[in-house]
Design a protein around this motif. Structure first.
Motif, PDB file in Angstrom:
ATOM      1  N   GLY A   1       5.549  -2.734  -2.317  1.00  0.00           N
ATOM      2  CA  GLY A   1       6.379  -1.837  -3.113  1.00  0.00           C
ATOM      3  C   GLY A   1       7.747  -2.446  -3.362  1.00  0.00           C
TER       4      GLY A   1
ATOM      5  N   LEU B   1       6.977   1.576  -6.702  1.00  0.00           N
ATOM      6  CA  LEU B   1       6.727   2.326  -5.474  1.00  0.00           C
ATOM      7  C   LEU B   1       7.762   1.987  -4.411  1.00  0.00           C
ATOM      8  CD1 LEU B   1       2.842   1.868  -5.274  1.00  0.00           C
ATOM      9  CD2 LEU B   1       4.120   3.776  -6.265  1.00  0.00           C
TER      10      LEU B   1
ATOM     11  N   ASP C   1       2.287  -2.905  -5.200  1.00  0.00           N
ATOM     12  CA  ASP C   1       1.725  -1.612  -4.816  1.00  0.00           C
ATOM     13  C   ASP C   1       1.407  -1.605  -3.326  1.00  0.00           C
ATOM     14  OD1 ASP C   1      -0.576  -3.139  -4.555  1.00  0.00           O
ATOM     15  OD2 ASP C   1      -1.353  -2.551  -6.507  1.00  0.00           O
TER      16      ASP C   1
END
Length: 374
Positions: free
Chosen positions: A76, A33, A151
């Motif tokens: 991320g 991400l 994440d």
């Protein structure tokens, strides 16, 4: 409570890079991400926060808050350039940056000249009941801690609330204490996960006694696999915390070590729970297999009793079913051939005899208590 157990999905992770790659090479996974950067600058009097997607957020707040302790939170890992810029700005070894991007590290504590590097595993169930095993990394340096998560999920809301409240030692004990707070929160997620597993084990155990079926085997096996994954995270976590307690680095102060001992105890408790649940899971599987085996034995016993009853009856029917003639075609009596074939009421006698034999056998089996154990 719903007695059904959902099938646990395991997020498959593949190691990035190729065999023989240059050490220190940052390889970003394709599904990584894009990063979100949040920065918390704090001292005993104030808390300054800012958010963004680039290193500019970090540099701007460094200039404004030069007498603060900083917690930089990166969610991320999908930007290799950002990780490289952080490494250049903080003078971080490329091998450390590689470990941050390579999210297959086991929990560890590494000391360098003027900073320390720690990793942990965040294990939890998501909303789809999928088991997530993400990496948490942090660099501790001077008045700074920078954490990296895979994440955008928020695992440290409690730490942020404590930071905003400003109570306790979280604003004054330095980045080492913040590292402890984050580590302790990760260990607490293990307890939450183990509580969920404990509830599932209770449901499975109840089903063993009420409505056992083969789903017990599947559910127990997937829980056992989940426990193995948590165990792989918690065992090295204990060693990591022990290394931090024994460290002579000024980043891990004596005050922080007191709290780390408490986190060490929590980690030991989590490991004990894991081992206990593994034993319970194995016991449930063994119990179910024993119940299946006993049930099979009961079925075989019933079939055996039925077979024993009918064996003599079948023998009698077979003997008198041979139909050897008593007389030849000229009316002469053939010696040693069945005289009973010409008895009056012979069929009734045979039926009564077979019935009596069956009754006697059932009575004998009943006296021996065979029917009571079915």
């Amino acid at each position: 409570m719903d007695s059904r157990i959902k099938r646990v999905k395991y997020k498959v992770r593949r190691r990035q890079g190729n065999v023989g790659d240059q050490p220190g090479l940052i390889v970003i996974p394709d599904d990584a991400l894009k990063p979100h950067v949040a920065m918390f600058s704090y001292n005993k009097d104030e808390l300054v926060t800012s958010e963004g997607k680039s290193i500019k957020v970090i540099l701007d707040q460094f200039k404004k808050c030069d007498n603060h302790t900083h917690w930089i939170k990166v969610n991320g890992l999908g930007d290799a350039e950002l990780i490289e810029q952080i490494g250049i700005h903080l003078n971080i070894n490329p091998l450390v940056l590689e470990d941050i991007a390579n999210t297959h590290q086991r929990p560890k504590f590494d000391e360098y000249n003027d900073y320390a590097f720690v990793t942990s595993r965040i294990v939890h169930f998501n909303k789809e009941d999928e088991l997530i095993n993400n990496q948490f990394s942090a660099i501790i340096k001077d008045n700074l801690i920078i954490s990296f998560e895979e994440d955008h999920e928020e695992y440290f809301e409690a730490v942020k609330l404590r930071l905003k409240a400003g109570k306790g030692a979280i604003r004054t004990a330095g980045p080492g204490y913040m590292c402890y707070a984050l580590t302790d929160t990760i260990i607490d997620t293990y307890f939450m996960l183990l509580a969920q597993i404990g509830d599932k084990l209770d449901l499975i155990e109840d089903k063993v006694y009420t409505d056992a079926d083969k789903s017990i085997m599947f559910n127990s096996q997937q829980i056992k696999r989940t426990l193995i994954i948590i165990r792989r995270a918690s065992w090295p976590e204990r060693d990591k915390i022990n290394d931090m307690i024994r460290s002579e680095s000024p980043l891990i102060t004596a005050e922080v070590k007191i709290f780390l001992r408490d986190a060490y105890d929590h980690c030991i408790q989590a490991m004990d729970l894991i081992e206990n649940y593994k034993e319970v899971t194995s016991s449930i599987i063994d119990l179910y297999l024993s119940m299946v085996s006993n049930r099979m034995n009961e079925i075989m016993k019933v079939l055996t009793i039925i077979s024993v009853i009918f064996i003599p009856l079948t023998f009698i029917a077979g003997i008198y079913g041979m139909n050897f003639a008593r007389q030849d075609d000229k009316g002469h009596v053939i010696p040693d051939n069945m005289p009973e074939l010409y008895w009056h009421h012979g069929y009734i006698y045979a039926i009564v005899l077979m019935f009596l034999i069956a009754i006697i056998q059932v009575f004998v089996f009943w006296k021996k208590g065979w029917f009571n154990k079915l």
